[in-house]
Design a protein around this motif. Sequence first.
Motif, PDB file in Angstrom:
ATOM      1  N   LEU A 155       0.194  19.416  -5.395  1.00  0.00           N
ATOM      2  CA  LEU A 155      -0.338  19.952  -4.138  1.00  0.00           C
ATOM      3  C   LEU A 155       0.409  19.392  -2.928  1.00  0.00           C
ATOM      4  N   LEU A 156       0.823  18.141  -2.986  1.00  0.00           N
ATOM      5  CA  LEU A 156       1.475  17.499  -1.842  1.00  0.00           C
ATOM      6  C   LEU A 156       2.998  17.561  -1.891  1.00  0.00           C
ATOM      7  N   HIS A 157       3.549  17.747  -3.067  1.00  0.00           N
ATOM      8  CA  HIS A 157       5.012  17.770  -3.197  1.00  0.00           C
ATOM      9  C   HIS A 157       5.684  18.750  -2.223  1.00  0.00           C
ATOM     10  N   PRO A 158       5.133  19.941  -2.003  1.00  0.00           N
ATOM     11  CA  PRO A 158       5.785  20.846  -1.045  1.00  0.00           C
ATOM     12  C   PRO A 158       5.910  20.269   0.369  1.00  0.00           C
ATOM     13  N   LEU A 159       5.006  19.373   0.738  1.00  0.00           N
ATOM     14  CA  LEU A 159       5.068  18.763   2.071  1.00  0.00           C
ATOM     15  C   LEU A 159       6.106  17.654   2.137  1.00  0.00           C
ATOM     16  N   PHE A 160       6.313  16.962   1.019  1.00  0.00           N
ATOM     17  CA  PHE A 160       7.166  15.779   0.996  1.00  0.00           C
ATOM     18  C   PHE A 160       8.526  16.027   0.339  1.00  0.00           C
ATOM     19  N   GLY A 161       8.625  17.080  -0.458  1.00  0.00           N
ATOM     20  CA  GLY A 161       9.877  17.363  -1.151  1.00  0.00           C
ATOM     21  C   GLY A 161      10.284  16.220  -2.056  1.00  0.00           C
ATOM     22  N   ALA A 162      11.565  15.934  -2.068  1.00  0.00           N
ATOM     23  CA  ALA A 162      12.097  14.858  -2.910  1.00  0.00           C
ATOM     24  C   ALA A 162      11.841  13.488  -2.302  1.00  0.00           C
ATOM     25  N   LEU A 180       0.831  -1.210   0.000  1.00  0.00           N
ATOM     26  CA  LEU A 180       0.000   0.000   0.000  1.00  0.00           C
ATOM     27  C   LEU A 180       0.862   1.255   0.000  1.00  0.00           C
ATOM     28  N   VAL A 181       1.791   1.338   0.935  1.00  0.00           N
ATOM     29  CA  VAL A 181       2.616   2.542   1.061  1.00  0.00           C
ATOM     30  C   VAL A 181       3.504   2.716  -0.172  1.00  0.00           C
ATOM     31  N   ALA A 182       4.046   1.628  -0.693  1.00  0.00           N
ATOM     32  CA  ALA A 182       4.890   1.714  -1.891  1.00  0.00           C
ATOM     33  C   ALA A 182       4.086   2.142  -3.117  1.00  0.00           C
ATOM     34  N   THR A 183       2.808   1.856  -3.136  1.00  0.00           N
ATOM     35  CA  THR A 183       1.933   2.310  -4.220  1.00  0.00           C
ATOM     36  C   THR A 183       1.588   3.781  -4.053  1.00  0.00           C
ATOM     37  N   TRP A 184       1.349   4.198  -2.826  1.00  0.00           N
ATOM     38  CA  TRP A 184       0.922   5.564  -2.510  1.00  0.00           C
ATOM     39  C   TRP A 184       2.059   6.578  -2.582  1.00  0.00           C
ATOM     40  N   TYR A 185       3.219   6.241  -2.054  1.00  0.00           N
ATOM     41  CA  TYR A 185       4.296   7.220  -1.866  1.00  0.00           C
ATOM     42  C   TYR A 185       4.743   7.917  -3.148  1.00  0.00           C
ATOM     43  N   PRO A 186       4.994   7.238  -4.241  1.00  0.00           N
ATOM     44  CA  PRO A 186       5.395   7.960  -5.459  1.00  0.00           C
ATOM     45  C   PRO A 186       4.329   8.942  -5.937  1.00  0.00           C
TER      46      PRO A 186
END
Length: 151
Positions: free
Chosen positions: A37-44, A24-30
């Motif tokens: 919208l979420l990239h600023p929270l997670f960065g690279a 689940l997490v490996a599917t969601w994380y990328p």
Amino acid sequence: MTADRNTTESLFEHVGGREGLHRLVATWYPRVLADPLLHPLFGAGSPSHIDHLTDFLAEVFGGPTTYTDELGGFPALLEVHRGKQISEEQRQRFVDLFLTAADDAGLPSDTRFRTSLRDYLRFGTEVAVQNSHATDDVDLHPCQEVPRWDW
């Protein structure tokens, strides 16, 4: 699966244990890393984030306490969210991508499980939003240990 087994089975067991949660997490994380919208929270991103989130969710859903025992538990998670200023739109996108990933990762689709998953996501993301806006410890969510979620 019978109703009797379902009432004694943990959510962790129901999703296929750590393997199911990792999928689940490996599917969601990328998806969150690529989402504007979420990239600023997670960065690279972080190479360890998938395993850490898998361990966190495993503990939440009734599995091993690896997140607390080895990764600092809930206080460590609170620190990660401080200062992020998560918006309601970002919170909702996070949930939407997570639920889509649950479908795509082949997690159980029974109503009882999906209701528990949605309820946890609502709780967890509301805690994250509150903590992301906290200006001091008094403003943090009062939960100080990894929540244990059940049916």
